[in-house]
Design an enzyme around this catalytic site. Structure first.
Site, PDB file in Angstrom:
ATOM      1  N   CYS A  99       4.836  62.113  -5.902  1.00 16.60           N
ATOM      2  CA  CYS A  99       4.529  62.007  -4.469  1.00 16.60           C
ATOM      3  C   CYS A  99       5.708  62.497  -3.622  1.00 16.60           C
ATOM      4  O   CYS A  99       6.002  63.679  -3.623  1.00 16.60           O
ATOM      5  CB  CYS A  99       4.097  60.577  -4.135  1.00 16.60           C
ATOM      6  N   HIS A 125      -0.154  59.236  -8.082  1.00 14.88           N
ATOM      7  CA  HIS A 125       0.666  58.155  -8.646  1.00 14.88           C
ATOM      8  C   HIS A 125       0.214  57.782 -10.054  1.00 14.88           C
ATOM      9  O   HIS A 125      -0.760  57.057 -10.211  1.00 14.88           O
ATOM     10  CB  HIS A 125       0.603  56.920  -7.741  1.00 14.88           C
ATOM     11  N   GLU A 134       1.728  55.793 -11.993  1.00 18.05           N
ATOM     12  CA  GLU A 134       2.223  54.457 -12.339  1.00 18.05           C
ATOM     13  C   GLU A 134       1.218  53.351 -12.037  1.00 18.05           C
ATOM     14  O   GLU A 134       1.343  52.240 -12.523  1.00 18.05           O
ATOM     15  CB  GLU A 134       3.557  54.179 -11.630  1.00 18.05           C
ATOM     16  N   GLY A 189      13.986  24.053 -17.382  1.00 15.86           N
ATOM     17  CA  GLY A 189      12.853  23.786 -18.259  1.00 15.86           C
ATOM     18  C   GLY A 189      11.848  24.914 -18.182  1.00 15.86           C
ATOM     19  O   GLY A 189      10.919  24.984 -18.975  1.00 15.86           O
ATOM     20  N   VAL A 235      10.584  29.023 -18.282  1.00 18.19           N
ATOM     21  CA  VAL A 235      10.716  29.980 -19.373  1.00 18.19           C
ATOM     22  C   VAL A 235      12.007  30.796 -19.270  1.00 18.19           C
ATOM     23  O   VAL A 235      12.713  30.985 -20.264  1.00 18.19           O
ATOM     24  CB  VAL A 235       9.437  30.863 -19.502  1.00 18.19           C
ATOM     25  N   SER A 243      15.037  30.173 -17.767  1.00 19.91           N
ATOM     26  CA  SER A 243      16.302  29.488 -18.057  1.00 19.91           C
ATOM     27  C   SER A 243      16.334  29.014 -19.506  1.00 19.91           C
ATOM     28  O   SER A 243      17.388  29.001 -20.127  1.00 19.91           O
ATOM     29  CB  SER A 243      16.557  28.348 -17.071  1.00 19.91           C
ATOM     30  N   THR A 244      15.182  28.667 -20.064  1.00 16.82           N
ATOM     31  CA  THR A 244      15.164  28.216 -21.461  1.00 16.82           C
ATOM     32  C   THR A 244      15.545  29.363 -22.390  1.00 16.82           C
ATOM     33  O   THR A 244      16.338  29.196 -23.319  1.00 16.82           O
ATOM     34  CB  THR A 244      13.764  27.688 -21.849  1.00 16.82           C
ATOM     35  N   GLU A 289       2.060  27.676  -2.126  1.00 17.21           N
ATOM     36  CA  GLU A 289       2.405  26.268  -1.922  1.00 17.21           C
ATOM     37  C   GLU A 289       1.863  25.819  -0.565  1.00 17.21           C
ATOM     38  O   GLU A 289       1.662  26.640   0.326  1.00 17.21           O
ATOM     39  CB  GLU A 289       3.931  26.084  -1.948  1.00 17.21           C
TER      40      GLU A 289
HETATM   41  P1  XMP Z   1       4.458  30.787  -1.586  1.00 24.63           P
HETATM   42  O1  XMP Z   1       4.156  29.353  -1.302  1.00 24.63           O
HETATM   43  O2  XMP Z   1       5.563  31.338  -0.730  1.00 24.63           O
HETATM   44  O3  XMP Z   1       5.009  30.835  -3.079  1.00 24.63           O
HETATM   45  O4  XMP Z   1       3.218  31.657  -1.554  1.00 24.63           O
HETATM   46  C1  XMP Z   1       5.213  31.985  -3.841  1.00 24.63           C
HETATM   47  C2  XMP Z   1       5.833  31.582  -5.169  1.00 24.63           C
HETATM   48  O5  XMP Z   1       7.149  31.051  -4.968  1.00 24.63           O
HETATM   49  C3  XMP Z   1       7.227  29.703  -5.398  1.00 24.63           C
HETATM   50  N1  XMP Z   1       8.043  28.962  -4.422  1.00 24.63           N
HETATM   51  C4  XMP Z   1       9.309  28.544  -4.638  1.00 24.63           C
HETATM   52  N2  XMP Z   1      10.105  28.650  -5.711  1.00 24.63           N
HETATM   53  N3  XMP Z   1      11.822  27.509  -4.549  1.00 24.63           N
HETATM   54  C5  XMP Z   1      11.355  28.107  -5.671  1.00 24.63           C
HETATM   55  O6  XMP Z   1      12.084  28.163  -6.663  1.00 24.63           O
HETATM   56  C6  XMP Z   1      11.089  27.375  -3.419  1.00 24.63           C
HETATM   57  O7  XMP Z   1      11.546  26.815  -2.426  1.00 24.63           O
HETATM   58  C7  XMP Z   1       9.761  27.921  -3.466  1.00 24.63           C
HETATM   59  N4  XMP Z   1       8.749  27.976  -2.567  1.00 24.63           N
HETATM   60  C8  XMP Z   1       7.713  28.623  -3.176  1.00 24.63           C
HETATM   61  C9  XMP Z   1       5.808  29.221  -5.468  1.00 24.63           C
HETATM   62  O8  XMP Z   1       5.654  28.141  -6.391  1.00 24.63           O
HETATM   63  C10 XMP Z   1       5.069  30.464  -5.883  1.00 24.63           C
HETATM   64  O9  XMP Z   1       5.162  30.683  -7.274  1.00 24.63           O
END
Ligand code: XMP
Length: 524
Positions: free
Chosen positions: A77, A164, A166, A220, A222, A224-225, A522
């Site tokens: 592109c 594209h 990809e 806990g 994936v 960081s583990t 969230e």
């Molecule tokens: P939202 O709510 O913004 O979330 O659509 C997108 C992704 O990010 C995660 N999330 C967080 N992860 N600290 C984190 O480590 C935070 O403060 C935080 N806020 C949202 C959320 O679970 C989703 O996977």
């Protein structure tokens, strides 16, 4: 190594993904880097797309040294337009913009289209196009509206395509990229996760040396583990993993993580129970951002304290001469993945500020720790592949992401120990039923949120006045946009029944049918 030069397209990271899928290692860098500063000699170069127009003032251009590398170059592109623009061709804004599917006709035999018949369905997304062929180039493919859909100069080893390859909408895009990367560049497909882990363990051993020690927080999850597991394999107990129980992890999670890391993976782990400290500080706070800040800052404080404690312990041992081969803590482990690295190195235009990686603030400054990031070259699915290789439980390898502030942002409003318990129990039942139904892997993220409202209900002969649980389940590939998951009614019925019967304090369950945007994943 294949070098991908990024002109700021949203799709550039997908080029990197596709090349890696071919088993070929690639690095993505901003388009305007100095080629002489490159620390490696690429086998080939791919120039990405871009939201700019090549002929515009201030538009991004490559260092002309790139043309002298004498390796194959593929422009996609904008990359093609950059080739045309710098090689005596012309690029103009086209009155018919092309977005979406197009059929290209292959009019000349070309190594790029080997194994592809005379036509190919492709994905186009451009407003500009070539209007004059660059010197010594020939047309290999065209469409009804784009006479220069693919061009090449075999002698100079320069190739360009307007579409594209990809994106998955270009059905044979992978074949084309393989033709370039493997066929034309001669790159070897020897980028496997087995070889990666062995090399990384060696690299860490050399970097850390015979006595230095490393500290790192584990959640806990994936990433960081697996990062911790690699560290542990490399330097054994000279790696100190720290798990901070912030009181807002999921039901039983802290114990499960402890068991997995110490018993199954043999990682030198310290668990710090700081639940009371976190919950104490969260008392009376209901603003989501304040909750995040409190949890983030408290985490750093607790982790830092533990770092100092381990440091003192080691100094004592060194004084007593009982430290063996253990010297000072000199490194901090971070589970940074390649998308974060891409985010910080990609081209963002003249006004862009580069995002700084969030790290464990104070500790780094006081102890002058150097960073170790074993996963910084990897995409999430590569990390998962390592997890499987290292025999890490399937359940963890495919676990949904869990936010740092945990259940605190899933208890809407004030976070109290009682509220956390309710949300935890409901979430546990929800996830258990999703797993039983075999839907866990189809869903990208699912959780239960406790709403800060009360509703009237009836149980037996009595009126109840209790809280509401909202169930969320979404599918997404990048977490930037998401669709709500069409949960089967039968499953919803079972989940709702179980939550209302088994979790005290809840008399209603609702299912969230909002997509992102405009909602977020969230609730806070
Ligand atoms: P939202 O709510 O913004 O979330 O659509 C997108 C992704 O990010 C995660 N999330 C967080 N992860 N600290 C984190 O480590 C935070 O403060 C935080 N806020 C949202 C959320 O679970 C989703 O996977």
């Amino acid at each position: 190594t294949i070098l991908i030069l990024d002109f700021g397209s949203q799709l550039t990271h997908l080029i990197a993904r596709r090349v890696r899928e071919l088993g070929v290692y690639c690095e993505l860098l901003a388009c305007n880097i100095n080629i002489t500063d490159l620390k490696f000699k690429p086998k080939g170069v791919i120039l990405s797309g871009s939201p700019y127009s090549v002929y515009e003032k201030g538009s991004p251009h490559v260092d002309p040294e790139v043309w002298k590398l004498n390796v194959p170059i593929l422009g996609i592109c904008y990359g093609l337009q950059e080739i045309a623009f710098t090689h005596g061709g012309a690029v103009e804004c086209h009155d018919k913009k092309e977005f979406g599917h197009a059929d290209i006709k292959i009019v000349e035999e070309s190594k790029l289209f080997e194994g592809i018949s005379t036509s190919m369905q492709v994905w186009m997304s451009h407003g500009d196009q070539i209007t004059k062929l660059p010197t010594d180039f020939r047309v290999v493919a065209n469409t009804d509206t784009a006479p220069f859909a693919a061009v090449e100069n075999v002698t100079e080893k320069i190739y360009g395509i307007q579409f594209h390859p990809e994106v998955t909408h270009t059905a044979l895009g992978k074949v084309l990229l393989k033709n370039f990367v493997v066929g034309i560049c001669g790159a070897k497909g020897n980028w496997t996760m087995e070889s990666f882990v062995d090399k990384e363990i060696e690299r860490i051993r050399v970097m850390v040396g015979p006595t230095a020690q490393v500290i790192g927080a584990v959640s806990g999850g994936v990433d960081s583990t697996i990062a911790a597991s690699i560290m542990s394999k490399a330097i054994g107990s000279r790696f100190h993993a720290v798990l901070v129980d912030n009181g807002v992890m999921r039901l039983n999670e802290c114990n499960e993580v402890k068991k997995r890391l110490t018993e199954k993976l043999g990682i030198n782990l310290t668990v710090i129970d700081a639940a009371d400290l976190f919950l104490g500080r969260l008392k009376g706070v209901s603003d989501p951002e304040k909750k995040r800040k409190i949890i983030g800052n408290t985490f750093i404080e607790v982790f830092e304290k533990e770092g100092e404690r381990i440091e003192l312990e080691i100094e004592e041992d060194i004084k007593k001469g009982t430290s063996g081969n253990r010297g000072k803590i000199e490194f901090l482990l971070q589970g940074t993945l390649y998308p974060d690295v891409i985010e910080s190195v990609s081209f963002k235009g003249p006004s862009a500020t580069i995002k700084t990686h969030h790290n464990v603030g104070g500790l780094l400054e006081n102890m002058k720790l150097k960073l170790i990031e074993p996963l910084r070259e990897l995409f999430k699915d590569e990390v998962r592949a390592i997890g499987t290789l290292m025999n890490i439980d399937e359940e963890l390898v495919w676990r949904h992401p869990f936010p740092g502030p945990g259940i605190a942002i899933r208890v809407l409003g004030e976070v109290t120990p009682t509220q956390v318990e309710i949300a935890r129990k409901a979430d546990y039942i929800y996830i258990e039923e999703i797993r039983k139904a075999g839907l866990y892997r189809q869903i990208s993220q699912a959780y239960a949120a406790l709403l800060p409202v009360k509703a009237v209900g009836v149980m037996g002969d009595a009126r109840t006045y209790e809280q509401v649980i909202a169930l969320r389940a979404v599918t997404t590939t990048d977490f930037m946009t998401a669709d709500w998951f069409p949960m089967p009614y039968e499953i919803l019925k079972k989940i709702s029944n179980r939550i209302i019967n088994e979790v005290r304090g809840v008399n209603r369950v609702v299912y969230d049918i909002s997509s992102k945007p405009p909602a977020t994943i969230e609730w806070e």
